[in-house]
Design an enzyme around this catalytic site. Structure first.
Site, PDB file in Angstrom:
ATOM      1  N   ASP A   1      -1.646  -1.908  -4.554  1.00 26.95           N
ATOM      2  CA  ASP A   1      -2.021  -0.734  -5.342  1.00 26.95           C
ATOM      3  C   ASP A   1      -0.905  -0.367  -6.309  1.00 26.95           C
ATOM      4  OD1 ASP A   1      -0.199   0.281  -3.533  1.00 26.95           O
ATOM      5  OD2 ASP A   1      -1.587   1.702  -2.589  1.00 26.95           O
TER       6      ASP A   1
ATOM      7  N   LEU B   1       0.863  -1.189   0.000  1.00 29.50           N
ATOM      8  CA  LEU B   1       0.000   0.000   0.000  1.00 29.50           C
ATOM      9  C   LEU B   1       0.893   1.229   0.000  1.00 29.50           C
ATOM     10  CD1 LEU B   1      -2.796  -0.741   2.658  1.00 29.50           C
ATOM     11  CD2 LEU B   1      -3.083  -0.628   0.172  1.00 29.50           C
ATOM     12  N   HIS B   2       0.816   2.027  -1.061  1.00 32.99           N
ATOM     13  CA  HIS B   2       1.646   3.224  -1.093  1.00 32.99           C
ATOM     14  C   HIS B   2       0.998   4.407  -1.794  1.00 32.99           C
ATOM     15  CE1 HIS B   2       2.398   1.899  -5.206  1.00 32.99           C
ATOM     16  NE2 HIS B   2       2.834   3.115  -5.456  1.00 32.99           N
ATOM     17  N   ARG B   3      -0.075   4.169  -2.554  1.00 24.58           N
ATOM     18  CA  ARG B   3      -0.643   5.252  -3.356  1.00 24.58           C
ATOM     19  C   ARG B   3      -1.397   6.257  -2.494  1.00 24.58           C
ATOM     20  NH1 ARG B   3      -0.303   4.863  -8.926  1.00 24.58           N
ATOM     21  NH2 ARG B   3       0.356   2.796  -9.652  1.00 24.58           N
TER      22      ARG B   3
ATOM     23  N   ILE C   1      -3.566   6.036   1.319  1.00 28.53           N
ATOM     24  CA  ILE C   1      -2.865   6.261   2.591  1.00 28.53           C
ATOM     25  C   ILE C   1      -2.968   7.685   3.138  1.00 28.53           C
ATOM     26  CG2 ILE C   1      -1.238   4.423   2.046  1.00 28.53           C
ATOM     27  CD1 ILE C   1       0.863   6.608   1.531  1.00 28.53           C
TER      28      ILE C   1
END
Length: 275
Positions: free
Chosen positions: A199, A119-121, A125
């Site tokens: 993502d 999860l980084h987008r 977040i």
């Protein structure tokens, strides 16, 4: 010093430097051109359009991407269809990852007995309620499958978890937390995962090539080919339990999909670019 050309790969914020490069009349080459989610909320969508329209040469993965660029007024002589370079990366490094990486032993996990998540987008977040929903749904997925979720935490994600006081969620027994991993360790995890939840567009592609079912934790994707192939499921419009419900679909995907869909010619994309 003025370079002969500057090459960009992908759609991260670094590609916006192409504005300055173009102003200095340095030729721009973009690998991964033409991808469009048609979702203007995404910062990456804006990045793609900027660098594509400033590029002198665009290497695109599929004919569909070329058609998109042509529809936007980019002349055909600037566009070359080469296939997906991720195919080359996996072919080159998967044997090395399987041989050299000890990540499964280090994390005390077994093949096909864990879920890999990234999860980084920004869409996932930066908003407190959305990030909370993602973490809660991941816990439900772990409980449903009875498998832990390995999640390498990127600094921005980690910072927001702390900022929003979500320690009680991320410290749940469902998660195996790691620092960001090198490519060989991550590739070994991908190849041995029960499911990927991500993502990342690249992880989405890699999962398709490796034969691992993938749940795309996003509202939209610029890589619909993996969905068409039957290799991944898109979360889509967010609701309270949507990620969890779509995970049930993803784990039941038949894994005999066409793994060549991202590189239909079967050629070596990197070699094509180099030559």
């Amino acid at each position: 010093y003025k370079p002969d050309a500057l090459m960009y790969l992908g759609d991260t914020n670094t590609v916006t430097s192409s504005i300055i490069v173009a102003k200095h009349n340095v030729p721009i080459i973009h690998i991964e051109g033409g991808g469009r989610s048609f979702d203007w909320r995404m910062p990456e969508e804006k990045n793609r359009i900027i660098v594509d329209h400033l590029s002198d040469l665009l290497y695109v993965y599929l004919e569909r991407y070329k058609e998109i660029l042509l529809s936007e007024g980019i002349p055909s002589f600037r566009i070359k269809v080469v296939g997906n370079i991720i195919v080359d990366a996996i072919k080159e490094f998967l044997p090395k990852a399987e041989e050299k990486s000890n990540i499964l032993n280090n994390l005390n996990i077994k093949k096909k007995e864990f879920i890999l998540c990234t999860l980084h987008r920004e869409e996932n977040i930066e908003n407190k309620e959305i990030l909370k929903n993602k973490l809660e749904n991941l816990i439900k997925i772990s409980e449903y499958t009875k498998k832990p979720i390995v999640i390498p935490l990127m600094p921005r994600t980690d910072n927001n978890i702390k900022k929003f006081n979500f320690d009680n969620l991320i410290n749940n027994k469902a998660f195996i937390i790691t620092k960001p991993l090198g490519f060989l360790d991550f590739l070994k995890l991908e190849n041995n995962a029960y499911l990927t939840v991500t993502d990342s567009g690249t992880v989405q592609e890699e999962s398709c090539i490796l034969g691992i079912p993938c749940l795309i934790a996003r509202r939209s994707t610029e890589r619909p080919e993996t969905i068409k192939a039957g290799a991944s499921v898109l979360e889509g419009i967010k609701s309270e339990n949507n990620l969890f419900e779509k995970a049930k679909q993803a784990i039941n995907l038949p894994t005999h999909w066409d793994k060549s869909i991202l590189n239909p010619t079967g050629k070596n994309p990197s070699e094509t670019i180099f030559n």
